[in-house]
Design an enzyme around this catalytic site. Sequence first.
Site, PDB file in Angstrom:
ATOM      1  N   LYS A 171       0.972  -1.105   0.123  1.00 38.01           N
ATOM      2  CA  LYS A 171      -0.018   0.176   0.084  1.00 38.01           C
ATOM      3  C   LYS A 171       0.864   1.120  -0.163  1.00 38.01           C
ATOM      4  O   LYS A 171       1.676   1.768   0.832  1.00 38.01           O
ATOM      5  CB  LYS A 171      -0.746  -0.060   1.146  1.00 38.01           C
ATOM      6  CG  LYS A 171      -2.305   0.522   1.081  1.00 38.01           C
ATOM      7  CD  LYS A 171      -2.114   1.921   0.745  1.00 38.01           C
ATOM      8  CE  LYS A 171      -2.019   3.041   1.962  1.00 38.01           C
ATOM      9  NZ  LYS A 171      -1.821   4.281   1.489  1.00 38.01           N
ATOM     10  N   GLU A 206       8.913   1.213  11.341  1.00 41.32           N
ATOM     11  CA  GLU A 206      10.033   2.556  11.409  1.00 41.32           C
ATOM     12  C   GLU A 206       9.333   3.368  11.383  1.00 41.32           C
ATOM     13  O   GLU A 206       8.767   3.801  10.271  1.00 41.32           O
ATOM     14  CB  GLU A 206      10.920   2.118   9.886  1.00 41.32           C
ATOM     15  CG  GLU A 206      11.633   0.745  10.105  1.00 41.32           C
ATOM     16  CD  GLU A 206      12.638   0.623   8.674  1.00 41.32           C
ATOM     17  OE1 GLU A 206      12.201   1.156   7.808  1.00 41.32           O
ATOM     18  OE2 GLU A 206      13.384  -0.573   8.775  1.00 41.32           O
ATOM     19  N   CYS A 260      13.512  10.784   8.015  1.00 46.14           N
ATOM     20  CA  CYS A 260      13.131  10.252   9.248  1.00 46.14           C
ATOM     21  C   CYS A 260      14.253  10.315   9.980  1.00 46.14           C
ATOM     22  O   CYS A 260      14.472  10.738  11.268  1.00 46.14           O
ATOM     23  CB  CYS A 260      12.777   9.122   9.183  1.00 46.14           C
ATOM     24  SG  CYS A 260      13.821   7.813   8.416  1.00 46.14           S
ATOM     25  N   GLU A 278       8.180  16.219  15.848  1.00 47.52           N
ATOM     26  CA  GLU A 278       8.740  16.058  14.625  1.00 47.52           C
ATOM     27  C   GLU A 278       8.079  17.039  13.548  1.00 47.52           C
ATOM     28  O   GLU A 278       6.866  16.996  13.407  1.00 47.52           O
ATOM     29  CB  GLU A 278       8.369  14.669  14.143  1.00 47.52           C
ATOM     30  CG  GLU A 278       9.041  14.095  12.689  1.00 47.52           C
ATOM     31  CD  GLU A 278       9.002  12.774  12.352  1.00 47.52           C
ATOM     32  OE1 GLU A 278       7.775  12.560  12.126  1.00 47.52           O
ATOM     33  OE2 GLU A 278       9.896  12.256  11.718  1.00 47.52           O
TER      34      GLU A 278
HETATM   35  P1  NAD Z   1       1.941   8.374   7.618  1.00 49.09           P
HETATM   36  O1  NAD Z   1       2.075   7.396   8.598  1.00 49.09           O
HETATM   37  O2  NAD Z   1       0.949   9.488   7.357  1.00 49.09           O
HETATM   38  O3  NAD Z   1       1.610   7.389   6.417  1.00 49.09           O
HETATM   39  C1  NAD Z   1       2.344   6.190   5.987  1.00 49.09           C
HETATM   40  C2  NAD Z   1       1.232   5.119   5.336  1.00 49.09           C
HETATM   41  O4  NAD Z   1       0.523   4.650   6.296  1.00 49.09           O
HETATM   42  C3  NAD Z   1       0.616   5.741   4.120  1.00 49.09           C
HETATM   43  O5  NAD Z   1       0.520   4.663   2.905  1.00 49.09           O
HETATM   44  C4  NAD Z   1      -0.840   5.899   4.675  1.00 49.09           C
HETATM   45  O6  NAD Z   1      -1.679   5.756   3.821  1.00 49.09           O
HETATM   46  C5  NAD Z   1      -0.962   4.919   5.726  1.00 49.09           C
HETATM   47  N1  NAD Z   1      -1.651   4.684   6.621  1.00 49.09           N
HETATM   48  C6  NAD Z   1      -2.179   6.021   7.319  1.00 49.09           C
HETATM   49  N2  NAD Z   1      -2.847   5.708   8.370  1.00 49.09           N
HETATM   50  C7  NAD Z   1      -3.356   4.489   8.419  1.00 49.09           C
HETATM   51  C8  NAD Z   1      -3.843   3.364   9.040  1.00 49.09           C
HETATM   52  N3  NAD Z   1      -4.866   3.912  10.149  1.00 49.09           N
HETATM   53  N4  NAD Z   1      -4.182   1.984   8.670  1.00 49.09           N
HETATM   54  C9  NAD Z   1      -3.273   1.609   7.711  1.00 49.09           C
HETATM   55  N5  NAD Z   1      -2.564   2.534   7.122  1.00 49.09           N
HETATM   56  C10 NAD Z   1      -2.344   4.012   7.354  1.00 49.09           C
HETATM   57  O7  NAD Z   1       3.429   8.742   7.279  1.00 49.09           O
HETATM   58  P2  NAD Z   1       4.053   9.713   6.117  1.00 49.09           P
HETATM   59  O8  NAD Z   1       3.390  10.960   6.235  1.00 49.09           O
HETATM   60  O9  NAD Z   1       3.794   8.905   4.867  1.00 49.09           O
HETATM   61  O10 NAD Z   1       5.644   9.542   6.193  1.00 49.09           O
HETATM   62  C11 NAD Z   1       6.298  10.501   7.291  1.00 49.09           C
HETATM   63  C12 NAD Z   1       6.398   9.861   8.365  1.00 49.09           C
HETATM   64  O11 NAD Z   1       7.128   8.648   8.095  1.00 49.09           O
HETATM   65  C13 NAD Z   1       7.539  10.492   9.369  1.00 49.09           C
HETATM   66  O12 NAD Z   1       6.819  10.648  10.683  1.00 49.09           O
HETATM   67  C14 NAD Z   1       8.775  10.047   9.292  1.00 49.09           C
HETATM   68  O13 NAD Z   1       9.687  10.186  10.123  1.00 49.09           O
HETATM   69  C15 NAD Z   1       8.385   8.580   9.010  1.00 49.09           C
HETATM   70  N6  NAD Z   1       9.502   7.740   8.443  1.00 49.09           N
HETATM   71  C16 NAD Z   1      10.215   7.144   9.049  1.00 49.09           C
HETATM   72  C17 NAD Z   1      11.025   6.043   8.671  1.00 49.09           C
HETATM   73  C18 NAD Z   1      12.028   5.053   9.469  1.00 49.09           C
HETATM   74  O14 NAD Z   1      12.824   4.471   8.609  1.00 49.09           O
HETATM   75  N7  NAD Z   1      11.989   5.026  10.816  1.00 49.09           N
HETATM   76  C19 NAD Z   1      11.573   6.211   7.077  1.00 49.09           C
HETATM   77  C20 NAD Z   1      10.846   7.430   6.503  1.00 49.09           C
HETATM   78  C21 NAD Z   1       9.809   7.947   6.972  1.00 49.09           C
END
Ligand code: NAD
Length: 486
Positions: free
Chosen positions: A178, A254, A288, A390
């Site tokens: 997804k 992550e 991140c 963040e």
């Molecule tokens: P997000 O959590 O908003 O979305 C990530 C994914 O989760 C998307 O595909 C979204 O549609 C899906 N999603 C959202 N709500 C959901 C639910 N209730 N159930 C299932 N899926 C759901 O994150 P984002 O805005 O896309 O990414 C940015 C975030 O990701 C930041 O917090 C960043 O720090 C983190 N990040 C972490 C790492 C790491 O390795 N630790 C790497 C990259 C990004």
Amino acid sequence: MEPKQFRHFVNGEFVGSTKTFEKRRPTDNALIGHVHEGGQAEVDAAVAAGKAAMKGPWSTMSVEQRVDLLHKVADEITRRFEDFVIAERDDIGQPRSMLEHVAIPRGAANFKTFADMVKNVPTESFLTPTPDGAGALNYAIRVPKGVIGVVCPWNMPLLLMTWKVGPALACGNTVVVKPSEETPGTATLLGEVMNAVGVPKGVYNVVHGFGPNSAGEFLTKHKNVAAITFTGETRTGAAIMRAASDGIRDVSFELGGKNAGIVFADCDFDKAVEGIARAAFLNCGQVCLGTERVYVERPIFDKFVAALKVKAESIKPGAPDEKSTGLGPLISAEHQRKVLSYYEKAKAEGANIVTGGSVPQMPGELANGHWVQPTIWTGLPETASVIREEIFGPCCHIAPFDSEDEVIAKANDTDYGLSTTIWTTNLSRAHRVAAQIEVGITWINSWFLRDLRTPFGGSKQSGIGREGGVHSLEFYTEQRNICVKL
Ligand code: NAD
């Protein structure tokens, strides 16, 4: 440019939904395509395809054949390099140099690295004494878990997705991906790659859509998804953890970060400034592992702030294909509003704005994009929102410190625990401090230098589990113990 159709990829075929939503380019807000929104039916079909493929030719392939196929996937990504660059460029607006040198090559490398790794997976066996003296042979076999749910963020779409899909497939699983609703491009393109090289139908599936009450939620709640690997925000991780608890499914998370950069007075000054600038501003701060909290030892504090200001002001925002471009836009208008709200909060909480703090003037169509200025603050207390939360934008707060103990306490005073950078020429200090910082990865005199064999993940609210090298193999396989009475 004719808008594209981003369809799901299920059982080796591109399929549409009746509902779609728009994908707009972050650099100028131009419409680049319509994304098909998957619901329960599309997720059911993709999971069923993944489950069926676990019993098909994929399951009877030798390890050598599987490894060979995954090498072909990597080679096909490389052959279609420009298509991947354009798809990712239009999705996120990253400067081309970063796409060409990091995002797309790493996307291909993730398949080769993990394919090669499964060729040499160790296993355990023991001769166990028994009361009758004959003994028993105990051995373990490793099997794939089944259909893996892969939920991805938008900030480095291909790199972060293949970091999960590569090892999952190398271990013999099938996947339903997804992708983020913001970045449908490269996950869709990867479907074409899978068909071109002959990956069996149903091994790689993609369902587009949103999170709550959409494809993300339906996938993570699906009872036939054996395990879920997720990269994204911490609060989304909490929602997915609740979904995974139904059926007691394994998770690898992550999540977010609020990473500290620690600069000692004995550092190589120019390298430290360069390194912190990259960690704070690369990918418009949407990394991140980026550094939003910088602590500088007092004797070099003023000089460091002045040098970082010069660096920040030298980064040129612009179109991804322009050679002079050092900064892309934020992903969306919504994210721009979020980052600018923190710029306002910093002001309201009494920050000294060293540079930035608003939206840059952009020429022509680029004025419609989601730009923000690289921003540096000083003078805030540790309780300020821009130090605690963040932001995920091109910004950092710099504070002075006077002792190792003080800076370790400040670096650890956060709910997150993803990464740290330490800048010093005193090696003993570097090791001593690194061992005390509560994070998954510490870089000394560097940042974002990755060896894919090392454990990667976060402490505290930055994640659960480790991926990379053998740690990915642990997550994407299950060991079964077989005991034979001799
Ligand atoms: P997000 O959590 O908003 O979305 C990530 C994914 O989760 C998307 O595909 C979204 O549609 C899906 N999603 C959202 N709500 C959901 C639910 N209730 N159930 C299932 N899926 C759901 O994150 P984002 O805005 O896309 O990414 C940015 C975030 O990701 C930041 O917090 C960043 O720090 C983190 N990040 C972490 C790492 C790491 O390795 N630790 C790497 C990259 C990004």
